[in-house]
Design an enzyme around this catalytic site. Structure first.
Site, PDB file in Angstrom:
ATOM      1  N   LYS A  52      -0.536  12.696  55.255  1.00  0.00           N
ATOM      2  CA  LYS A  52      -1.859  12.273  55.732  1.00  0.00           C
ATOM      3  C   LYS A  52      -2.472  13.370  56.603  1.00  0.00           C
ATOM      4  O   LYS A  52      -3.662  13.672  56.500  1.00  0.00           O
ATOM      5  CB  LYS A  52      -1.738  10.954  56.510  1.00  0.00           C
ATOM      6  CG  LYS A  52      -1.447   9.782  55.573  1.00  0.00           C
ATOM      7  CD  LYS A  52      -1.029   8.504  56.288  1.00  0.00           C
ATOM      8  CE  LYS A  52      -0.574   7.474  55.246  1.00  0.00           C
ATOM      9  NZ  LYS A  52      -0.086   6.226  55.822  1.00  0.00           N
ATOM     10  N   GLN A  96       1.394   4.047  61.531  1.00  0.00           N
ATOM     11  CA  GLN A  96       2.236   4.074  60.332  1.00  0.00           C
ATOM     12  C   GLN A  96       3.195   2.882  60.323  1.00  0.00           C
ATOM     13  O   GLN A  96       3.925   2.652  61.287  1.00  0.00           O
ATOM     14  CB  GLN A  96       3.019   5.402  60.272  1.00  0.00           C
ATOM     15  CG  GLN A  96       3.858   5.579  59.035  1.00  0.00           C
ATOM     16  CD  GLN A  96       3.034   5.662  57.746  1.00  0.00           C
ATOM     17  OE1 GLN A  96       1.978   6.296  57.695  1.00  0.00           O
ATOM     18  NE2 GLN A  96       3.505   4.994  56.703  1.00  0.00           N
ATOM     19  N   ASP A 119      -7.126   1.830  57.824  1.00  0.00           N
ATOM     20  CA  ASP A 119      -6.192   1.267  56.833  1.00  0.00           C
ATOM     21  C   ASP A 119      -6.763  -0.009  56.198  1.00  0.00           C
ATOM     22  O   ASP A 119      -6.272  -0.467  55.169  1.00  0.00           O
ATOM     23  CB  ASP A 119      -4.851   0.917  57.502  1.00  0.00           C
ATOM     24  CG  ASP A 119      -3.782   1.975  57.237  1.00  0.00           C
ATOM     25  OD1 ASP A 119      -3.898   2.670  56.208  1.00  0.00           O
ATOM     26  OD2 ASP A 119      -2.836   2.078  58.040  1.00  0.00           O
TER      27      ASP A 119
END
Ligand code: NAP
Length: 284
Positions: A52, A96, A119
């Site tokens: 990422k 994460q 997200d």
């Protein structure tokens, strides 16, 4: 010959389009900064986090790394997320997953401001998706919509069957297909006669987390098959939830594993980060 949907190529196209857009937005004084938070050092999570950060660097988005020790308490993590919510320099926050077992993931997801929820997991983002309001889209399902569209596969009016009803893949996938005017069925572990259901599908999307589970008996001739699964088999080969070799001869289009859905997730995360820059543009 079936069309093999090339997620690597399509994700690269998207990243290149985003890179050009970021350059243009940056020239107008817009910026994006993604805060990437990792707790502990699970090797798989470290690989995802690094990918990422690399994608951010490629596109021209600043990324800030917060690497916290495994023993970080839930309250400490909540405090960091609140600090990032209030930091005007940070446009997107990514924590994460999975988090260590002593931390309540739902509480952390709910702490992230919906305006920085790149997200797309916050209940507000999920609600916006279902009622058709603008908001951050869950990255893997949004990537699948792009795979279909950019491969010339129409969704409107098609029978779409999603196997799996997780909050991160199955449910948002169903919402997005509905938004694209597909006729959507969601199947799961309690579905009776799964083969009968999946054989109805013009577009079959499989996210069940079971190695090579879907064989040709589950698939209608000429269907489009999208495989979200990701596994390493006993021979250490990457494979999906679909038995590719068994299914491929019967379909009109199919995603491979690797190189299908996988690369799209990060591309769509980058799109969500750029969305924060587009919003700055609109507000100016
Ligand atoms: P998950 O949370 O474990 O959910 C699995 C879903 O599949 C559940 O809804 C479950 O039903 C259903 N299911 C399990 N066994 C089934 C069966 N025999 N028949 C019908 N339905 C069944 O998994 P997930 O997070 O959605 O992930 C699914 C797969 O996608 C995994 O392999 C994961 O690694 C992969 N994945 C890939 C990406 C990517 O970027 N490529 C992103 C996310 C996930 P119940 O609800 O009834 O239990």
């Amino acid at each position: 010959m079936p069309q093999i949907i090339d997620g690597k190529k399509i994700s690269q196209q998207i990243k290149d389009e985003l890179k050009a857009e970021v350059q243009e937005l940056a020239s107008k004084g817009r910026h994006a900064c993604l805060a990437v938070v990792q707790v502990g050092n699970d090797p798989a999570s470290s690989v995802y986090v690094n990918n990422k950060k690399k994608a951010c660097a490629y596109i021209g988005i600043e990324s800030r790394s917060y690497e916290l020790p495994e023993e970080t308490s839930e309250n400490e993590l909540v405090s960091l997320v609140e600090e990032l919510n209030n930091d005007a320099e940070v446009n997107g926050i990514l924590v994460q997953l999975p988090l260590p077992g002593h931390i309540d993931e739902d509480r952390i997801i709910r702490t992230i401001s919906p305006d920085k929820d790149v997200d797309g997991f916050h209940p507000v983002s999920v609600g916006r998706l279902w009622i058709g309001e603008k908001g951050f889209l869950s990255c893997t399902p949004a990537g699948i919509i792009q795979l279909l569209k950019r491969s010339g596969i129409g969704i409107e009016g098609k029978r779409c069957v999603v196997v799996g009803r997780s909050n991160i893949v199955g449910k948002p996938m169903a919402a997005l297909l509905l938004r694209e005017n597909g006729t959507v069925t969601v199947a799961h572990s309690r579905t009776k006669d799964l083969k009968e259901v999946t054989r109805q599908a013009d577009i079959l999307i499989v996210a069940i987390g079971k190695e090579r589970f879907i064989t040709h008996e589950y698939v209608k001739d000429g269907a489009v098959v999208i495989d979200v699964g990701m596994h390493r088999d006993a021979q250490n080969h990457l494979c999906g939830d679909v038995d590719f070799a068994d299914v491929e001869p019967f379909v009109s289009a199919i995603t491979p594993v690797p190189g299908g859905v996988g690369p799209m997730t990060i591309a769509m995360l980058m799109n969500n980060c750029v969305e924060t820059m587009r919003t700055q543009e609109e507000r100016s």
